[in-house]
Design a protein around this motif. Sequence first.
Motif, mmCIF file in Angstrom:
data_model
loop_
_atom_site.group_PDB
_atom_site.id
_atom_site.type_symbol
_atom_site.label_atom_id
_atom_site.label_comp_id
_atom_site.label_asym_id
_atom_site.label_seq_id
_atom_site.Cartn_x
_atom_site.Cartn_y
_atom_site.Cartn_z
ATOM 1 N N THR A 173 -14.065 -124.233 -102.811
ATOM 2 C CA THR A 173 -12.529 -123.771 -102.899
ATOM 3 C C THR A 173 -12.356 -123.522 -104.453
ATOM 4 O OG1 THR A 173 -11.752 -126.153 -102.774
ATOM 5 C CG2 THR A 173 -12.042 -124.785 -100.803
ATOM 6 N N PRO A 222 -12.393 -115.791 -108.195
ATOM 7 C CA PRO A 222 -12.725 -114.294 -107.844
ATOM 8 C C PRO A 222 -13.926 -113.764 -108.980
ATOM 9 C CG PRO A 222 -10.375 -114.628 -107.781
ATOM 10 C CD PRO A 222 -10.869 -116.046 -108.202
ATOM 11 N N GLN A 268 -13.618 -109.805 -94.240
ATOM 12 C CA GLN A 268 -12.456 -110.042 -93.920
ATOM 13 C C GLN A 268 -11.463 -109.765 -95.271
ATOM 14 O OE1 GLN A 268 -11.509 -113.733 -91.599
ATOM 15 N NE2 GLN A 268 -13.482 -113.485 -90.925
ATOM 16 N N ASP A 280 -12.551 -110.904 -98.150
ATOM 17 C CA ASP A 280 -12.650 -111.827 -99.094
ATOM 18 C C ASP A 280 -13.865 -111.724 -99.772
ATOM 19 O OD1 ASP A 280 -10.234 -113.152 -97.983
ATOM 20 O OD2 ASP A 280 -11.272 -114.420 -96.978
ATOM 21 N N ILE A 337 -16.888 -113.044 -104.923
ATOM 22 C CA ILE A 337 -15.514 -113.312 -104.289
ATOM 23 C C ILE A 337 -14.465 -112.184 -104.621
ATOM 24 C CG2 ILE A 337 -13.535 -115.070 -104.176
ATOM 25 C CD1 ILE A 337 -15.581 -117.073 -104.600
ATOM 26 N N VAL A 371 -8.537 -113.700 -104.036
ATOM 27 C CA VAL A 371 -8.689 -114.542 -102.953
ATOM 28 C C VAL A 371 -8.860 -115.843 -103.183
ATOM 29 C CG1 VAL A 371 -10.730 -114.887 -101.248
ATOM 30 C CG2 VAL A 371 -10.200 -112.497 -101.979
ATOM 31 N N LEU A 396 -9.853 -119.302 -101.635
ATOM 32 C CA LEU A 396 -10.638 -119.843 -100.450
ATOM 33 C C LEU A 396 -10.094 -121.092 -99.849
ATOM 34 C CD1 LEU A 396 -14.246 -119.534 -102.243
ATOM 35 C CD2 LEU A 396 -13.001 -118.105 -100.630
ATOM 36 N N ARG A 422 -13.406 -122.846 -93.820
ATOM 37 C CA ARG A 422 -13.372 -121.301 -93.355
ATOM 38 C C ARG A 422 -14.776 -121.031 -93.191
ATOM 39 N NH1 ARG A 422 -9.308 -116.566 -94.819
ATOM 40 N NH2 ARG A 422 -9.772 -115.053 -92.902
ATOM 41 N N TYR A 428 -17.553 -117.468 -92.506
ATOM 42 C CA TYR A 428 -17.685 -116.040 -92.850
ATOM 43 C C TYR A 428 -19.310 -115.792 -92.080
ATOM 44 C CZ TYR A 428 -13.646 -116.324 -95.778
ATOM 45 O OH TYR A 428 -12.588 -116.787 -96.470
#
Length: 485
Positions: A302, A306, A335, A337, A349, A353, A355, A359, A361
């Motif tokens: 997290t 970006p 999505q 991201d 990234i 965005v 994070l 989550r 993906y």
Amino acid sequence: MIRGMEQLCWESWDCSPGEEKLWGDQIVAFQCLKELTRILERDFSKRWRDRTRGNGFKLPESKFSLDIRRAFLPAQVNPISVTPPIQAIDQDRNIQPPSDRPGILYSILVGTPEDYPQYFHMNLTTAELTLLKPINRDLHQKFDLVIKAEQDNGHPLPAFANLHIEILDENNQKPYFTRSTYEGFILESSPVGTTISDNRNLTSPLQVVVLDNDVEETKDPQVHLFLNDYTTFFTVTQSGITRYLTLLQPVDRETQQLYTFSMTASDGVQESVPVTVNIIVIDANDNTPTFSNISYNVKIYTDMRPGEGVIKLTAVDADEGANGQIAYEILAGAQGDFIINEQTGLITIAPGVVLTVGRTYALTVRASDRAPPAQRRSSITTVYIEVLPPNNQSPPRFPQLMYSLEVSEAMRIGAVLLNLQAYDREDDPIKYLIQNGDPQQVFNLSQSSGLLALGKPLDRESTDRYILIVTASDGRPDGVSVLER
């Protein structure tokens, strides 16, 4: 004929001996000139018709022909073979006993060119034709002779026929190609029987022109062409002034792109100087871009910002040009991201965005070549991404998760191959280490700078590929990043 005319003179004129001789000579001369005039007025190009008077005799054929090579010596061709053989037939043979049948005398009455007596002689009783001396074809290409046959009994009753003699060029010249090198093109997907082209657009066939100075340029030289190699892949037509190369079995550019061989022409006696033929195989986009894995698993944190790299995907395509150039795109699952660099395949990234821990993906990524849409090929892979909380602080991170490098085996020892420098968000000192893949210690990795250098000579024959696992550590627990190179 002269004896016949002399006899006619003595029987037809009542003269003194001196006058008789004078009149006889004049009549013979007049009759000879009259007959020669009648013969010469005819065209030698026309077929002579049989001439008979009463039940005399005739020549069964009115036209004869033969060919002679210019360099032949008389001993090589004598007697000359004439087609059909010269022979006169006595029309009275069935009504006369053999003992009363007259003989037949043959002679060359007249002909062109005028110097024909220098070259040909005909046997008086057998009609056998002989060559007196070699003929220079530069001076004479043909002879047209009038053959005369007559009885030897004082009543000639002559018959005539035309004899055409063609002087051929001797085979003393080598065949030759009009070019010393030929370059052709073939599409790798071409079926068997396809003609080799003379350009990359495949718009016209490659023409191989072979000539022979022993034969007129407008005629087929009738030579045989030989390929010294790749005879199972290519063949050449064997007739005509212009020849063509054709395909005997399919070719694959990825296996062999260039075929080079020599070609020779032979007329059965002489051989040409060999010429070089280069045939280039044109790519047909018969390969699909391929990822090394069906799917990839990546963990991110997290606290990543970006623009930071997530994973760099690489697909390979063995085709050339646009057919082998690859474009990457994310089809689904990002999505918004994540984004991918179309040319390099690096997933990063997306801007703005944030994070979220936990989550996940599943990105569907496609690699396509850049061939025209109707011929384009592509493949897909899946990238599974899991977002984790930040570890104790942040471990060092490499700009890329994978590097690919090609090195010449002639590279000198000590040469720097790659900069594997990682970055640490807290600016902690980083230690680099080759964890796996180099048991022979062929490579040197600087522990402090991350510079990878060559430590020992390379030998492609013994090892043509190395996969190194490199780690960067800041000394903290869980502060290790792993890189595959």
